[in-house]
Design a protein around this motif. Structure first.
Motif, PDB file in Angstrom:
ATOM      1  N   SER A 285       0.856  -1.183   0.000  1.00 26.13           N
ATOM      2  CA  SER A 285       0.000   0.000   0.000  1.00 26.13           C
ATOM      3  C   SER A 285       0.890   1.230   0.000  1.00 26.13           C
ATOM      4  O   SER A 285       2.056   1.164   0.414  1.00 26.13           O
ATOM      5  N   GLU A 286       0.351   2.335  -0.451  1.00 25.80           N
ATOM      6  CA  GLU A 286       1.085   3.597  -0.382  1.00 25.80           C
ATOM      7  C   GLU A 286       0.834   4.300   0.938  1.00 25.80           C
ATOM      8  O   GLU A 286       1.371   5.382   1.187  1.00 25.80           O
ATOM      9  N   VAL A 287       0.014   3.667   1.792  1.00 24.23           N
ATOM     10  CA  VAL A 287      -0.363   4.267   3.067  1.00 24.23           C
ATOM     11  C   VAL A 287      -0.170   3.250   4.187  1.00 24.23           C
ATOM     12  O   VAL A 287      -0.521   2.079   4.060  1.00 24.23           O
ATOM     13  N   MET A 288       0.428   3.702   5.280  1.00 30.67           N
ATOM     14  CA  MET A 288       0.547   2.893   6.492  1.00 30.67           C
ATOM     15  C   MET A 288      -0.215   3.591   7.607  1.00 30.67           C
ATOM     16  O   MET A 288      -0.244   4.823   7.682  1.00 30.67           O
ATOM     17  N   THR A 289      -0.801   2.795   8.496  1.00 32.54           N
ATOM     18  CA  THR A 289      -1.407   3.305   9.713  1.00 32.54           C
ATOM     19  C   THR A 289      -0.808   2.544  10.892  1.00 32.54           C
ATOM     20  O   THR A 289      -0.191   1.488  10.706  1.00 32.54           O
ATOM     21  N   PRO A 290      -1.007   3.044  12.115  1.00 31.82           N
ATOM     22  CA  PRO A 290      -0.490   2.302  13.271  1.00 31.82           C
ATOM     23  C   PRO A 290      -1.058   0.889  13.370  1.00 31.82           C
ATOM     24  O   PRO A 290      -0.403  -0.005  13.914  1.00 31.82           O
ATOM     25  N   GLU A 291      -2.239   0.693  12.825  1.00 30.41           N
ATOM     26  CA  GLU A 291      -2.871  -0.622  12.903  1.00 30.41           C
ATOM     27  C   GLU A 291      -2.545  -1.504  11.712  1.00 30.41           C
ATOM     28  O   GLU A 291      -2.697  -2.729  11.773  1.00 30.41           O
ATOM     29  N   GLN A 292      -2.096  -0.910  10.596  1.00 29.36           N
ATOM     30  CA  GLN A 292      -1.907  -1.664   9.360  1.00 29.36           C
ATOM     31  C   GLN A 292      -0.469  -1.515   8.869  1.00 29.36           C
ATOM     32  O   GLN A 292      -0.064  -0.454   8.410  1.00 29.36           O
TER      33      GLN A 292
END
Length: 719
Positions: A613-620
């Motif tokens: 993904s081009e996006v990371m989150t603290p959960e992912q």
């Protein structure tokens, strides 16, 4: 919870006995005869026989019979029957010597490093030892400092992995029941590797944020793995000598980190507070050290001479002395010494275990994986039918163990020349060529004669082991002039020229790498080094080591390291003609060889870098995928490295930071899909307020065979 046995002992101890329990002496204080008599050094140190008889630990003795005699004699004299602890510097092997830790790091093989520590522990334990002063977890960036040979390199993440592995290997899972392991002591706390000018014992000055970001993680990793002891460093931290640094030792180490094990000074480091200018005399040094939380004083008598009086005057609470004594006694109890004071010491088993074939096999495997191929223009691997002349001071030299190999034997170390003869017989001719520092006319004549019929010349060059290690700082880190002259003399023969380097630090390789066809960095490879290198030279094994410390282009760059910051005026390219950027006028900014660098006899191609993904989150978290193909003709192992850059942080972030690596073993033409898991936790760092967190924003991912030659992609962290 402290045991009742220890609490009962503590109640019985006089204050003088408590103070003596905190003193460590070298084996020279004890005769190895049947009576265990106290010897001459007592007078020089100004301590009494009674004080020696009450001492708590001994440094630097080996051999089961000696230790058994000393322990038995001590127990016969000690009023309360408290056994001695026996400690020693077992840094990269006991009798079976492994590659120096800097070389070990270049294997990028923590499991094998753990095995080497387990072997060292087994040999030490059967010889009667209880504690090793290892691992050294100091991060290093200045190869002028001789003790870089004891570290695993310039990266905090990799150093932490190796620190954990070494603790596991030394200590095993149960020190009480398993007498084939020893307690580990992580050192040198803290930031000893940052000595100014690369000069040993020198001042260290850095911010607390940098201390936490780079220099503390490997020590903390060792303690998280259960390391039993910590050793203080010689240097100052925030202008306070470490051995008297209450903020560092009592507040951070014991308070914040919760370390409740034994803290020991380095050799005479408590008294050295006087030379630093932090204590007026022994009395003040003892006061500051015990207040800081140092439990054992190594080889100075400030505690035994002054703690009783300091307590009597109310300047030191006896509870501080008691807690130090309790920690020491608890370690002795954990090691099972109260029930079995001789623990694993066994002269008969010692003869079977020491330097046995199984241990030597581990040493050879680690030496093979620790060597780094720095250059190869078609010369290596050698063929056994080729005529090879092996020339140089290490052609027939057992000085390949390196510093901190005091129990090893140069006489039994496998030499390079003999190991090559074993593989290729009469096709190998040996000649000394020169010494480490000098070359005679006769030596050069012998070398010239040896290469007359040769198809290939292998030069075995490097430092004597005494040229690196403690108290072995060097301002000029090139090979000695005589060896550079030998390269030129051999080059005149017009034959393919390969160099094998034996050394304890990254060198300035000018006059070497630019003059020869191949360079194999062997470091100090240990007892089985000659066999390992011969296998690599002849292609029995394929080099797979990768540098864990950058090689400088010139000494003037130092410190030069991969995870550096950018500047407000970064140099856009090495060939730029722009002047007002951060650069040298006479040399490149970049090191000669970067962190993570190392060649193989085969080649690898990297392609198809993808992020899930081009996006990371603290959960992912993200999956980072790359394809690695063996494009050569030989099977080989490649260490695939993952780096990350935080584009804009609350404080400036490094240009690259190692976050993970995977090893792949590929046949010719084979492709592997390497997948990394990258989570938000790996993006955290220490902010200006010392909070540890990540920042939302843009990041770059780099994947490649080293820190310089990488594929890259971008993503954003959203919080």
């Amino acid at each position: 919870m402290t045991s009742q046995r220890i609490m009962n002992l503590l109640k019985e101890m006089t204050l003088e006995e408590k103070a003596a329990q905190l003193m460590q002496l070298v084996a020279a204080f004890y005769d190895d005869g049947d009576e265990g008599q106290i010897t001459g050094p007592m007078e020089a140190m100004g301590i009494s026989e009674a004080e020696v008889n009450r001492a708590g630990s001994v440094l630097g003795v080996s051999e089961a019979e000696k230790i058994i005699k000393i322990q038995q004699a001590h127990l016969a004299k000690d009023r309360l029957g408290i056994p001695l602890l026996f400690m020693a510097d077992i840094v990269h092997g006991f009798k079976t010597i492994f590659p120096i830790p800097l070389a070990m790091g270049c294997s990028w093989d923590t499991e094998l490093a753990e095995s080497s520590a387990a072997v060292a522990a087994k040999e030490a334990a059967v010889s009667g030892l209880h504690v090793t002063f290892a691992p050294m977890a100091d991060l290093v960036r200045d190869p002028r400092w001789g003790r870089v040979m004891e570290s695993t390199g310039e990266d905090p993440y990799l150093n932490a992995l190796f620190a954990r592995a070494m603790v596991r290997g030394f200590q095993g899972s149960d020190l009480t029941r398993d007498t084939s392991h020893v307690a580990a002591c992580v050192k040198h706390f803290a930031a000893y590797g940052l000595a100014e000018g690369g000069r040993d014992y020198n001042t260290v000055d850095l911010s607390e944020r940098s201390l936490r970001e780079y220099y503390l993680p490997a020590y903390k990793a060792a303690l998280d793995e259960g390391c039993e002891m910590v050793m203080t460093s010689f240097n100052t931290v925030d202008s306070i000598p470490a051995s008297g640094n209450r903020k560092l030792m009592r507040d951070l180490l014991r308070g914040e980190w919760g370390f409740d094990g034994v803290l020991i000074s380095d050799w005479a480091a408590i008294r050295e507070m006087i030379a630093h200018g932090a204590a007026e005399d022994d009395r003040e040094a003892a006061l500051k050290a015990i207040t800081a939380g140092v439990d054992i004083e190594m080889m100075t008598p400030t505690y035994v001479h002054h703690l009783p009086q300091l307590v009597a005057e109310g300047l030191v609470d006896e509870a501080l002395v008691d807690e130090a004594v309790i920690r020491i006694l608890e370690l002795k109890e954990k090691l099972g010494l109260f029930d079995n004071p001789l623990r694993g010491a066994d002269p008969e088993a010692e003869r079977e275990v020491i330097y046995c074939d199984a241990h030597r096999q581990v040493a050879q495997e680690l030496a093979t994986k620790s060597c780094v191929l720095l250059k190869n223009e078609g010369v290596l691997p050698l063929h056994r039918e080729q005529k090879v002349a092996v020339v140089g001071p290490f052609a027939q030299n057992g000085d390949i163990l390196g510093s901190w190999s005091w129990a090893g034997s140069r006489e039994t170390a496998l030499q390079l020349g003999a190991s090559m003869v074993k593989l290729a017989g009469d096709n190998v001719v040996l000649a000394e060529g020169n010494g480490i520092m000098s070359m005679s006319k006769e030596q050069l004549q012998q070398a010239d004669a040896a290469v007359q019929e040769a198809d290939v010349i292998v030069l075995a060059l490097g430092e004597a082991s005494e040229m690196s290690g403690e108290a072995s700082s060097r301002s000029n880190i090139q090979l000695p002039g005589a060896q550079l002259q030998l390269i030129q003399a051999m080059k005149r023969h017009g034959k393919p020229l390969a160099v094998v380097l034996f050394n304890g630090r990254p060198l300035d390789l000018h006059g070497v790498i630019d003059q020869v066809d191949a360079v194999l960095e062997a470091w100090f490879p240990g007892s089985e080094g000659g066999a390992a290198i011969a296998d690599l030279l002849y292609g029995v094994a394929n080099p797979s080591g990768k540098l864990t410390m950058s090689f400088p282009y010139a000494v003037g760059q130092i410190p030069v390291y991969y995870n550096h910051y950018n500047t407000g005026r970064p140099k856009p390219a090495e060939d730029t003609e722009e002047k007002y950027v951060s650069q040298y006028l006479d040399i490149p900014n970049a090191p000669l060889l970067p962190f993570g660098y190392g060649l193989s006899y085969t080649t690898f191609d990297y392609s198809a870098l993808e992020l899930s993904s081009e996006v990371m989150t603290p959960e992912q978290s993200l999956k980072v995928t790359v394809e690695v193909r063996n494009t050569g003709e030989l099977r080989g192992v490649e260490t695939v490295q993952l780096y990350v850059r935080d584009i804009a942080g609350e404080v400036v972030r490094p240009m690259k930071e190692l976050k993970d690596f995977h090893k792949v073993d590929l046949a010719p033409g084979e492709t592997a899909k390497v997948v990394f898991e990258l989570g938000e936790d790996k993006l955290r760092y220490y902010h200006s307020d010392l909070s540890f967190a990540s920042d939302a924003g843009s990041f770059e991912v780099f994947v490649g065979p080293n820190s310089r030659d990488t594929l890259q992609a971008r993503f954003r962290l959203i919080k």
